[in-house]
Write a protein that holds these residues in place. Structure first.
Motif, PDB file in Angstrom:
ATOM      1  N   VAL A  94     -20.237 -21.082   3.480  1.00 53.67           N
ATOM      2  CA  VAL A  94     -19.053 -20.237   3.365  1.00 53.67           C
ATOM      3  C   VAL A  94     -17.961 -20.784   4.294  1.00 53.67           C
ATOM      4  N   GLU A  95     -16.770 -20.931   3.714  1.00 47.19           N
ATOM      5  CA  GLU A  95     -15.633 -21.362   4.517  1.00 47.19           C
ATOM      6  C   GLU A  95     -15.021 -20.118   5.176  1.00 47.19           C
ATOM      7  N   ILE A  96     -15.088 -20.062   6.473  1.00 47.84           N
ATOM      8  CA  ILE A  96     -14.543 -18.907   7.194  1.00 47.84           C
ATOM      9  C   ILE A  96     -13.282 -19.363   7.912  1.00 47.84           C
ATOM     10  N   PHE A  97     -12.205 -18.681   7.633  1.00 52.82           N
ATOM     11  CA  PHE A  97     -10.955 -19.064   8.289  1.00 52.82           C
ATOM     12  C   PHE A  97     -10.237 -17.810   8.779  1.00 52.82           C
ATOM     13  N   VAL A  98      -9.542 -18.001   9.863  1.00 55.57           N
ATOM     14  CA  VAL A  98      -8.757 -16.909  10.446  1.00 55.57           C
ATOM     15  C   VAL A  98      -7.305 -17.134  10.045  1.00 55.57           C
ATOM     16  N   GLU A  99      -6.817 -16.252   9.247  1.00 53.36           N
ATOM     17  CA  GLU A  99      -5.451 -16.419   8.750  1.00 53.36           C
ATOM     18  C   GLU A  99      -4.421 -15.944   9.773  1.00 53.36           C
ATOM     19  N   ARG A 100      -4.742 -14.930  10.515  1.00 54.25           N
ATOM     20  CA  ARG A 100      -3.768 -14.384  11.460  1.00 54.25           C
ATOM     21  C   ARG A 100      -4.517 -13.724  12.612  1.00 54.25           C
ATOM     22  N   ILE A 101      -3.967 -13.878  13.769  1.00 50.17           N
ATOM     23  CA  ILE A 101      -4.528 -13.203  14.927  1.00 50.17           C
ATOM     24  C   ILE A 101      -3.433 -12.346  15.547  1.00 50.17           C
ATOM     25  N   ALA A 102      -3.709 -11.100  15.667  1.00 49.40           N
ATOM     26  CA  ALA A 102      -2.756 -10.209  16.319  1.00 49.40           C
ATOM     27  C   ALA A 102      -3.389  -9.714  17.624  1.00 49.40           C
ATOM     28  N   CYS A 103      -2.614  -9.786  18.636  1.00 48.48           N
ATOM     29  CA  CYS A 103      -3.137  -9.365  19.933  1.00 48.48           C
ATOM     30  C   CYS A 103      -2.725  -7.911  20.208  1.00 48.48           C
ATOM     31  N   ARG A 104      -3.659  -7.042  20.241  1.00 48.71           N
ATOM     32  CA  ARG A 104      -3.382  -5.618  20.495  1.00 48.71           C
ATOM     33  C   ARG A 104      -4.179  -5.116  21.691  1.00 48.71           C
ATOM     34  N   VAL A 105      -4.492  -6.035  22.555  1.00 52.73           N
ATOM     35  CA  VAL A 105      -5.268  -5.603  23.720  1.00 52.73           C
ATOM     36  C   VAL A 105      -4.406  -4.692  24.580  1.00 52.73           C
ATOM     37  N   LEU A 107      -7.086  -8.553  18.087  1.00 52.76           N
ATOM     38  CA  LEU A 107      -7.746  -8.529  19.380  1.00 52.76           C
ATOM     39  C   LEU A 107      -7.420  -7.189  20.036  1.00 52.76           C
ATOM     40  N   GLY A 108      -8.421  -6.390  20.181  1.00 49.86           N
ATOM     41  CA  GLY A 108      -8.218  -5.069  20.755  1.00 49.86           C
ATOM     42  C   GLY A 108      -8.981  -4.917  22.053  1.00 49.86           C
ATOM     43  N   GLY A 109      -9.046  -3.687  22.476  1.00 48.62           N
ATOM     44  CA  GLY A 109      -9.769  -3.399  23.705  1.00 48.62           C
ATOM     45  C   GLY A 109      -8.860  -3.387  24.908  1.00 48.62           C
ATOM     46  N   ALA A 110      -9.423  -2.939  26.013  1.00 44.37           N
ATOM     47  CA  ALA A 110      -8.678  -2.866  27.268  1.00 44.37           C
ATOM     48  C   ALA A 110      -9.064  -4.055  28.128  1.00 44.37           C
ATOM     49  N   VAL A 111      -8.072  -4.804  28.523  1.00 46.63           N
ATOM     50  CA  VAL A 111      -8.335  -5.996  29.331  1.00 46.63           C
ATOM     51  C   VAL A 111      -7.532  -5.914  30.618  1.00 46.63           C
ATOM     52  N   ASP A 112      -7.924  -6.769  31.515  1.00 46.93           N
ATOM     53  CA  ASP A 112      -7.239  -6.750  32.801  1.00 46.93           C
ATOM     54  C   ASP A 112      -5.842  -7.339  32.693  1.00 46.93           C
ATOM     55  N   ASP A 113      -5.741  -8.351  31.857  1.00 47.20           N
ATOM     56  CA  ASP A 113      -4.456  -9.057  31.787  1.00 47.20           C
ATOM     57  C   ASP A 113      -4.065  -9.252  30.319  1.00 47.20           C
ATOM     58  N   PRO A 114      -3.448  -8.255  29.739  1.00 46.21           N
ATOM     59  CA  PRO A 114      -3.079  -8.379  28.315  1.00 46.21           C
ATOM     60  C   PRO A 114      -2.157  -9.567  28.053  1.00 46.21           C
ATOM     61  N   TRP A 122     -10.624  -7.664  10.932  1.00 42.98           N
ATOM     62  CA  TRP A 122     -11.565  -7.289  11.982  1.00 42.98           C
ATOM     63  C   TRP A 122     -10.817  -7.079  13.305  1.00 42.98           C
ATOM     64  N   THR A 123     -11.137  -6.003  13.913  1.00 48.15           N
ATOM     65  CA  THR A 123     -10.610  -5.778  15.257  1.00 48.15           C
ATOM     66  C   THR A 123     -11.738  -6.098  16.243  1.00 48.15           C
ATOM     67  N   LEU A 124     -11.472  -7.041  17.082  1.00 46.09           N
ATOM     68  CA  LEU A 124     -12.484  -7.469  18.042  1.00 46.09           C
ATOM     69  C   LEU A 124     -12.133  -6.880  19.407  1.00 46.09           C
ATOM     70  N   ALA A 125     -13.043  -6.129  19.928  1.00 50.48           N
ATOM     71  CA  ALA A 125     -12.802  -5.509  21.239  1.00 50.48           C
ATOM     72  C   ALA A 125     -13.046  -6.557  22.329  1.00 50.48           C
ATOM     73  N   ASP A 173     -12.122 -18.941  26.850  1.00 54.46           N
ATOM     74  CA  ASP A 173     -12.961 -17.754  26.745  1.00 54.46           C
ATOM     75  C   ASP A 173     -12.672 -17.014  25.450  1.00 54.46           C
ATOM     76  N   LEU A 174     -11.410 -16.919  25.146  1.00 57.03           N
ATOM     77  CA  LEU A 174     -11.033 -16.187  23.942  1.00 57.03           C
ATOM     78  C   LEU A 174     -11.527 -16.922  22.690  1.00 57.03           C
ATOM     79  N   GLN A 175     -11.390 -18.245  22.702  1.00 59.47           N
ATOM     80  CA  GLN A 175     -11.864 -19.034  21.556  1.00 59.47           C
ATOM     81  C   GLN A 175     -13.357 -18.800  21.346  1.00 59.47           C
ATOM     82  N   GLU A 176     -14.080 -18.861  22.426  1.00 60.68           N
ATOM     83  CA  GLU A 176     -15.525 -18.680  22.328  1.00 60.68           C
ATOM     84  C   GLU A 176     -15.865 -17.261  21.875  1.00 60.68           C
ATOM     85  N   PHE A 177     -15.120 -16.346  22.403  1.00 60.49           N
ATOM     86  CA  PHE A 177     -15.359 -14.951  22.040  1.00 60.49           C
ATOM     87  C   PHE A 177     -15.100 -14.725  20.532  1.00 60.49           C
TER      88      PHE A 177
END
Lengths: 417, 1059
Positions: free
Chosen positions: A325-336, A298-305, A255-258, A268-272
């Motif tokens: 359902v067990e939901i787990f995040v295996e990897r987070i890539a920051c592409r903001v 993590l995608g999208g345009a941010v003020d402070d990548p 999933w790419t999250l904008a 903020d990011l955790q909550e998001f």
């Protein structure tokens, strides 16, 4: 009086003997989410739904683990099916050529269709149920460069619904895995072609065009999307219905999250992420007692990548349990990306402008000399520095991403929007 | 701004005044050392930037010319004054004083110091050109691929692959063993059956042995005496005891018989009355004896009484005798005679008594008593006994006369007799009286004694009569009678005792005989029980039997045991035979041992087979129940994914780095300020295209870097030769001047800055500077003490079709004589490059000394001979233009084309050839990493200073091949080098691009790759595919075989150990 139906449950590549990878240790025994568990659930579904037959589309076992562990996982399910009066058919895939025939001769209640690269037809149903013909072809050896259609399959019969069961490489001429053209299969005239080999499930067709059943359950993080067996329901006089059963114990999604522009802190990011993941997972409605593995970009345009990237490195990835359902995040890539007008930036002559032009060149993909020159330069650089060869598409794609990141860095370093 | 006239009247350091009239372009200020050349430059500086002057008064005047016309500046003192058309004018707009050094460039400035000015210049340019973005800093901040991490990931992947391969191999083995499972089970069953059969056969053999043993035991039993069951262990003892008892009893009986006979004899020897009871008779006899003894006692008493009377009479006589003796010696003598006579009388008396049979006549006694009495009457010494004896003697003497007296007299001594004579006489008289009394008594007792004697004799007669029955002689005295009676009593008693003894002995003898008989009977019974004849004392048969008893018992026990064993073995045989499928009724004993051996051989496999089967079944169960392989494969997949993720990240990082580098390069190329471009152009012109200029960084900060297009190396200022460095900095300053000058362009003073340049380079510099001066209207002053420089300048400017320089002979101006003659100032012709003439390319190449092609050095050093496509005229022209190397050619090609040295067609071909050369290098380098160098080892921090020489030595032995070097390290090529160090060295070499596992491309693939890359950059090139392929093959041919065959056979040019 209920309309008599004949149901066949088609099962794609199981690769029994494979253990799913990249599961967090906190989930416990990874085999709970592996092919064996998926097969067990499939058998249960077949019994509960009262199917007349189960058809395995090859690669039942993992070739590298076909001797013991895979067979151990397969046999009880076959015996349960046999005990429930459900016949099990299979064609041998490129992984099965040595293991599956041995299993059949070992007294396991499994009918191997099309042994040795021949076409074989069996009839399922009949009597008070619609008769359905199942036609299959098995790999004679691990590699088979000829099309299975080199030997003509039994002719279609309008009066007898026919399912083709095949393990083959669609539209991949020269493939060592039974290459066959989609059009050629469709031209055979069968009602459905259920294929194994490619693990990505295909869309369920309404006609005789071949489709991939996909792996029964995701085997690794690259096998995203819904997996599971496909239930075919044949009712006299009605169109054949195909339905994918959500019994796979493990599902992977990328999933790419904008990210919102103002996102900055780890909290903020955790909550998001939590909010986004929870909402998207709920939308998927996976079956209980399954796991959903995520690779989040993590995608999208941010003020402070840079801040977002730093925050992403600190994200708590404890699995989330939601609706069983067990939901787990295996990897987070920051592409903001930094919020900037690329086109406007590209008008400048400074490094940022030049890099913005690079990004546009690479992203647009046009075969202009400047883009080609850039690609050639990059390729030379890669070859010289790391002996890496990439094809143009990949180089363009990866180069564009790298140029984006570099631009973000550049703009961040220069303090410019 | 140009100086048309310079008047120097007063200037510290100069002691004369003079005037110079420079030309508008290049002016050569010629003068020997200390001729004032620098002072002239200082004078101009002081006029333009008075703040830099030393404060001393001076008089200077310069007539200048700029866009506004003539301009005069005069310094009479310390501050210059400007005027235009005679009127004071403002100081023209000139660069700041701190930039004044740019207008006077000395060799010392360029050669010495830390080039802080140039560094500041470079930093300013960099900032300006990047819009404030520090690309270098950004490059430093980029994530770099961590090769060490990749190494770890690869090792992890190898480990997981090894693990899965191991599990796969194990399961493969197991699968193959599984195929043997049925056979193994059958073998186990067969072995078990063989075991049962062997056991049954052994039981059969045991049974046969038991049968034989039983038979033997039976035979042994049969061989034993039949009486053995009746034999007791103590039979011999009993026999012996019975024999002993029998002998004893017999001996006792015999002894008793002898005793009996002795007793009987003895009894027979005892005389007993024939009639009557001896006891009764003895009692009567006893009465008679008693009577006799009474009579005798009475007679004795009477005799005793008579004796007493006699004794009294004798005493009286003794006393009288003693008294008489005492009174008369003669009486003594008589007494003595009397004693002698008494003795004789006593003897005679005794004889008579003996003759009379015990009873003598009383008279002698009386006589003796009388004598004795006489003797007693005599006093005698020695006491009463003597006196008694004397009395007895006297009695005896009395019987025989005076013999006793005589003896008595002899015993008296005469003297004592004499002493006693008187007394005795006295007493004699008394005694005589008493003697008479006693003599009367004596006579009366004599008569009584005779009576009693008679009674006694009568009693004795009766005793004698009684004695006759006992066969005894009649006793003469009572004592004898009593003795006889005693004897008879003893005889009777003995006879009674003997009779009793005899009876007892007889009884005992009979008892002993009976016991002997009984013992004999018992012994006979014993012998009879033992089956032996009732023989005499011979215990040997009995002993034999008893001795045979234990063996017999053992035999019996053996027999019993054999029977039990036989039963047990028979039962066991039946059981085992049934289990083994044999006929239990009759064991087949034929070839039994052979069959047992055969079965045993098979049986001995059982344990191994069972073990193998158990292990196999366990392994199969474990394999089916386990997840080893799934886990191993998952781990391998994860390790693979980790490595791919690293590769992915590394690719991104490398792309970023490549993009940044490209950005840097392009920006410097496309967006570099005019200053840098001009400096680059100038440097290229100065060096005939060999060097290019770029901005860079080193440890001290921003600086200029020089790209050596012949070697493709970026060189720092410190690494340049003095001449090149001066040329670089000259180019930089010349270029910079144009950038900083907003208005006036002050003249440039070059103070012997070309003295270190070779003639060709100097010519290039001179022509370039002159051209630039002409183009910008800048006046140039070249200060030199070398007249030859004038010729060089003149030649260079003439060669460039530029106006000749004006020579300002400072010595002449100062009226010190000309610095040089005109001939010394003549132009110097440059050395010619030989033309191709009629040479073929190979010959011409050899003549030119064309360098071999080493792709490891990059494309820039490639000799342009290889790019000219055999156009030798073009080769010649390129060389004349200084474009010997591809890197130089790439830089100067546009200029050469512009100058008409190459045609358009040649230019296109050369551009294509350059593109091919560029693309050739990476394509050829695939799988051909460059050889390692000393620098590669020197920069390896993992190696200690002591290890580096050894590493270099090893590397040299291995032809500087990094792969082989690492293989050698893996195989302990350097002793005691730790694994971690080897890994670090591997990482280091990988990071330096010395490891490339790809397979090198063959010629066709290489050509295809080059063509693909070139056409990707230049679509027009697609029309020249064959040309490109041909060039690729030509370049391949230009590579020395040593490099082509083994790219690592020698170190790379210039950096290996030979460098």
């Amino acid at each position: 009086m209920a309309t008599p139906v004949t149901r066949i449950l088609f099962v794609g590549d199981m690769h029994l003997g494979t253990r799913p990878t990249r599961l967090p240790a906190v989930l416990g025994d990874p085999d709970r989410y592996g092919p064996a568990a998926a097969w067990e659930r499939t058998v249960t579904a077949a019994v509960e739904r009262g199917v007349q037959a189960v058809a395995l589309a090859g690669d039942v076992v993992n070739r590298r683990n076909a001797l013991f562990e895979a067979a151990r996982a397969l046999r009880p399910g076959l015996e349960r099916l046999a005990a429930a009066g459900i016949a099990t058919f299979a064609v041998a895939g490129n992984h099965d050529t040595r293991a599956l025939p041995g299993l059949v001769t070992d007294g396991v209640p499994l009918h191997l269709l099309g042994r040795g690269g021949t076409w074989e037809a069996v009839t399922v149903g009949g009597d008070d149920r619609p008769a359905v013909r199942l036609v299959g072809w098995s790999f004679p050896q691990d590699r088979w460069t000829e099309s299975p259609l080199a030997t003509p399959p039994p002719a279609a019969d309008r009066a007898l619904p026919t399912f083709g069961l095949l393990h083959a490489d669609l539209d991949a001429a020269g493939s060592p895995y039974a290459p066959v053209a989609s059009s050629a299969l469709a031209a055979v005239g069968y009602d459905r072609w259920c294929l194994g080999h490619i693990h990505t499930p295909g869309a369920l067709p309404q006609d005789g065009r071949p489709f991939y059943l996909g792996s029964l359950s995701s085997l690794d993080p690259t096998e995203t999307g819904e997996h599971g067996p496909v239930l075919a329901t044949v009712t006299a006089g009605d169109p054949i219905r195909l339905e994918r059963l959500p019994v796979a114990p493990l599902r992977w999604e990328h999933w790419t999250l904008a990210c919102p522009p103002q996102l900055r802190t780890a909290g903020d990011l955790q909550e998001f992420i939590y909010r986004e993941v929870s909402a998207r997972a709920a939308a998927l409605a996976p079956a209980p007692d399954t796991a959903l593995g995520l690779r989040v970009v993590l995608g999208g345009a941010v003020d402070d990548p840079a801040a977002v990237a730093a925050a992403a490195a600190t994200i708590d990835r404890t699995p989330l349990r939601q609706d069983g359902v067990e939901i787990f995040v295996e990897r987070i890539a920051c592409r903001v990306r930094i919020a900037a007008d690329l086109e406007a930036l590209a008008q400048g002559t400074d490094p940022a402008g030049l890099l913005a032009r690079h990004v546009l060149l690479l992203e647009n993909g046009a075969a202009d000399p400047a883009g080609s020159a850039l690609l050639a330069e990059l390729m030379d650089g890669l070859r010289t520095a790391a002996a890496i060869d990439l094809d143009e598409t990949m180089l363009r794609q990866r180069g564009a991403a790298a140029a984006r990141r570099l631009l973000d860095r550049l703009l961040g370093a220069g303090g410019r929007p | 701004m140009r100086i048309d006239r310079l008047d120097i009247r007063s200037l510290p350091g100069l002691d004369d005044r003079f005037t110079l009239e420079p030309g508008p372009g290049v002016n050569l200020l010629l003068g020997p050392n200390a001729s004032g050349k620098s002072s002239v430059a200082r004078a101009v500086r002081d006029l333009l930037w008075p703040s830099l002057a030393d404060g001393q008064a001076r008089w200077l005047r310069a007539v200048m010319h700029d866009a506004g016309g003539e301009l005069v500046v005069t310094c009479d003192g310390r501050e210059p004054a400007w005027s235009r058309g005679g009127a004071a004018a403002p100081r023209p707009s000139l660069p700041d004083a701190h930039l004044a050094p740019c207008y006077r460039v000395t060799a010392a400035d360029l050669l010495g110091g830390d080039h802080a000015f140039d560094r500041d210049l470079a930093a300013a340019i960099r900032r300006e050109m990047t819009g404030g973005i520090d690309l270098d800093k950004l490059a430093d901040e980029l994530d770099k691929p961590q090769v060490r991490r990749r190494n770890e990931l690869e090792q992890a992947l190898r480990a997981t692959r090894d693990r899965s391969a191991e599990v796969t191999r194990r399961q493969g083995d197991l699968a193959r063993r599984r195929a043997d499972l049925d056979q193994l089970r059958a073998d186990v069953a067969s072995a078990r059956a063989a075991g049962r059969r062997a056991e049954a056969l052994r039981a059969a053999r045991d049974l046969a042995q038991a049968v034989q043993a039983s038979r033997d035991a039976e035979a042994a039993l049969q061989a034993c005496d039949a009486v053995m069951p009746a034999v007791n262990a103590n039979d011999l003892q009993t026999y012996r005891e019975l024999g002993t008892r029998l002998a004893a009893k017999r001996e006792l009986a015999e002894r008793l018989e002898a005793q009996r006979r002795q007793l009987a004899d003895e009894l027979a020897g005892l005389v007993l009355p024939q009639a009557g009871d001896p006891t009764t008779l003895l009692a009567r006899l006893a009465g008679l004896v008693r009577d006799f003894k009474g009579a005798e006692a009475a007679a004795q008493a009477a005799a005793d009484h008579r004796a007493s009377a006699a004794r009294l009479a004798g005493a009286a006589a003794d006393a009288a005798l003693a008294a008489a003796a005492d009174a008369d010696p003669q009486a003594l003598a008589r007494i003595e005679r009397l004693l002698l006579e008494t003795d004789a009388a006593l003897g005679a008396l005794e004889e008579a008594r003996q003759e009379a049979g015990g009873g003598g006549p009383a008279l002698p006694w009386l006589i003796g008593a009388a004598v004795l009495a006489v003797a007693a009457a005599m006093p005698l010494p020695g006491g009463v006994p003597a006196r008694a004896a004397a009395a007895v003697a006297a009695i005896v003497l009395g019987a025989v006369g005076t013999r006793g007296l005589t003896a008595r007299a002899r015993r008296s001594t005469t003297e004592s007799a004499r002493r006693q004579r008187d007394a005795a006489a006295e007493r004699l008289r008394a005694l005589q009286a008493r003697l008479e009394t006693h003599s009367a008594e004596l006579a009366r007792s004599e008569a009584l004694a005779a009576q009693k004697q008679s009674d006694r004799d009568a009693a004795r007669g009766r005793v004698a009569e009684a004695c006759a029955a006992w066969g005894e002689d009649p006793p003469r005295t009572g004592a004898e009678a009593e003795a006889m009676l005693g004897a008879l009593t003893a005889r009777v008693e003995r006879a009674v005792a003997r009779r009793a003894q005899l009876a007892q002995v007889t009884a005992d003898r009979e008892a002993a005989s009976a016991e002997a008989t009984q013992a004999e009977a018992a012994r006979g019974a014993l012998l009879a029980r033992l089956g032996l004849p009732a023989q005499a004392d011979d215990e040997a048969p009995v002993a034999r039997l008893v001795d045979a008893l234990e063996p017999w018992r053992r035999t019996v026990a053996d027999h019993k045991a054999a029977s039990a064993v036989l039963r047990e073995r028979a039962e066991r045989w039946r059981s085992l035979a049934e289990a083994a499928g044999l006929d239990p009724t009759a064991p087949d004993l034929a070839d039994l041992e052979a069959r047992i051996d055969a079965a045993r051989v098979e049986e001995q496999r059982l344990q191994d087979l069972v073990g193998a089967l158990t292990n196999l079944e366990r392994d199969l169960a474990e394999a089916e129940a386990g997840h080893d392989l799934a886990a191993a494969l998952a781990a391998e997949a994860e390790a693979q994914a980790d490595l791919e993720a690293w590769n992915d990240d590394a690719l991104a990082q490398r792309l970023e780095a490549a993009l940044l580098a490209d950005l840097h390069r392009r920006h410097e190329t496309l967006s570099a300020p005019e200053d840098v471009r001009r400096a680059d152009d100038l440097l290229g012109a100065f060096t005939r295209g060999r060097y290019g200029l770029k901005l860079g960084r080193d440890a001290k900060g921003s600086t200029f870097l020089v790209r050596d297009r012949e070697t493709a190396a970026d060189l720092g200022l410190d690494t340049l030769s003095d001449g090149t460095r001066m040329q670089v900095l000259l180019a930089v300053r010349l270029a910079f001047l144009a950038g900083i000058e907003a208005g006036a362009r002050p003249p440039l003073f070059l103070d012997e800055t070309l003295t270190t340049s070779d003639p060709a380079r100097m010519a290039a510099i001179a022509s370039t500077v002159a051209a630039a001066a002409r183009a910008t209207g800048r006046q140039v002053f070249y200060l030199t003490s070398q007249p030859a420089d004038v010729g060089a300048w003149r030649a260079a400017l003439a060669g460039a079709d530029l106006p000749p320089p004006r020579v300002l002979d400072l010595a002449a101006a100062r009226r010190q004589g000309a610095a040089a003659t005109e001939s010394e100032l003549a132009p110097v012709a440059p050395a010619a490059i030989p033309g191709p003439g009629s040479d073929d390319p190979a010959t011409y190449g050899r003549r030119l000394g064309v360098a071999a092609f080493d792709p490891h050095a990059g494309w820039e050093p490639l000799d342009t001979f290889h790019l000219a496509g055999g156009d030798l005229g073009l080769v010649h022209r390129l060389r004349e233009a200084g474009a010997v190397r591809a890197g130089v050619l790439a830089a100067v090609l546009p200029r050469l084309a512009e100058a008409g040295l190459v045609s358009d067609g040649q230019r296109r071909r050369l551009e294509l050839a350059l593109a091919v050369a560029r693309a050739f290098i990476p394509a050829w380098s695939a799988g051909r990493p460059r050889p390692a160098t000393i620098a590669d080892i020197d920069t390896c921090e993992a190696l200690s200073d002591t290890m580096r020489p050894r590493a270099l030595a090893l590397l040299g032995e291995l032809a500087w091949n990094a792969h082989r070097f690492l293989d050698a390290l893996d195989n302990n090529g350097i002793a005691r080098l730790q694994r971690k160090i080897i890994d670090d060295v591997r990482v280091h070499l990988a990071e330096r691009g010395l490891l490339d596992a790809r397979a090198p491309l063959d010629a066709d693939a290489l050509a295809a790759s080059v063509v693909l890359n070139v056409t990707a950059l230049n679509a027009d090139a697609r029309t020249s595919l064959e040309d490109m392929r041909a060039l690729v093959h030509h370049l391949l041919g230009a590579i020395p075989r040593a490099i082509a065959d083994d790219p690592s056979s020698r170190p790379s040019s210039g950096s290996g150990p030979s460098a």
